[in-house]
Write an enzyme that holds these catalytic residues in place. Sequence first.
Site, PDB file in Angstrom:
ATOM      1  N   SER A 149       0.859  -1.186   0.000  1.00 33.03           N
ATOM      2  CA  SER A 149       0.000   0.000   0.000  1.00 33.03           C
ATOM      3  C   SER A 149       0.888   1.225   0.000  1.00 33.03           C
ATOM      4  O   SER A 149       2.066   1.169   0.390  1.00 33.03           O
ATOM      5  CB  SER A 149      -0.884  -0.002   1.253  1.00 33.03           C
ATOM      6  OG  SER A 149      -1.523   1.242   1.441  1.00 33.03           O
ATOM      7  N   TYR A 162      -1.765  -0.247  10.791  1.00 36.55           N
ATOM      8  CA  TYR A 162      -1.807  -0.619   9.371  1.00 36.55           C
ATOM      9  C   TYR A 162      -0.494  -0.244   8.704  1.00 36.55           C
ATOM     10  O   TYR A 162       0.070  -1.035   7.934  1.00 36.55           O
ATOM     11  CB  TYR A 162      -2.988   0.071   8.693  1.00 36.55           C
ATOM     12  CG  TYR A 162      -3.156  -0.289   7.233  1.00 36.55           C
ATOM     13  CD1 TYR A 162      -3.486  -1.581   6.847  1.00 36.55           C
ATOM     14  CD2 TYR A 162      -3.001   0.672   6.238  1.00 36.55           C
ATOM     15  CE1 TYR A 162      -3.653  -1.918   5.515  1.00 36.55           C
ATOM     16  CE2 TYR A 162      -3.162   0.355   4.894  1.00 36.55           C
ATOM     17  CZ  TYR A 162      -3.489  -0.947   4.544  1.00 36.55           C
ATOM     18  OH  TYR A 162      -3.647  -1.271   3.205  1.00 36.55           O
TER      19      TYR A 162
END
Length: 255
Positions: A149, A162
Amino acid sequence: MEQKLVGTIAIITGASSGIGAATARRLAAHGATVAVVARRADRLDTLVSDIEAAGGSALGVQADITDRAQAERAVSTVIDRFGRIDILINNAGLMLLGPVLDQDVEEWERMIAVNQRGLLFMTKAALPHLLIAANDELRGVADIVNISSIAGRQAWANFAAYNMTKFGVNGFTEALRQEVTKKHVRVGVLEPGAVETELISHNNDTIKDHLAVSDAKNIPEKLQPEDIAESITYMVTRHRRSSIAELWAMPTSQA
């Protein structure tokens, strides 16, 4: 020049929706037989039917890859059926957001389980077979693509856990690349920005509402799963001399 994938076997995790499903369809269209792995068997059945109806070849493998035994069994199922693995797409992922002070530790554990442990288990189980495939005459190369990501490159408030999981994916990917690249197993990381998927749907309503407002203002046109599938396909169809170690795919409207 693109390399055809006819005769290859690709495993794709998190394939019941979004990027995983789109990638399965695209790789199948390029001639690969795709083994689609996820927990939701009904969605896998639909995906397999769609791919076969379009003239492709697919196998659904129901598994929770956060369980090491199930991850290993998923790989064994593919080997028992097809005898080889040429491509592994570690796509399964979970994004649960919130401030460190208030976020439920169980959410951190779930993200670590999916984003890191599942990726590790699948890679460990598949790597011996990928090394064998890289040595034969079909393509002379094998591929691992780990879906990270932009949060593996940049940190933000409320993304801390995250961020940690995705920074870890980036580090693992590069270390593994250095271990096996001279054996012609290409290892690359793909870091998407905002993509229109189910990723935010697992968050609480407050987080979802905040992201919806923020995205509507700042990212009016997100990427679609097919955009990321196209990038993955690009990575695994290069000539064996060419390895894409890192690919950063962003919406044009995302700063």
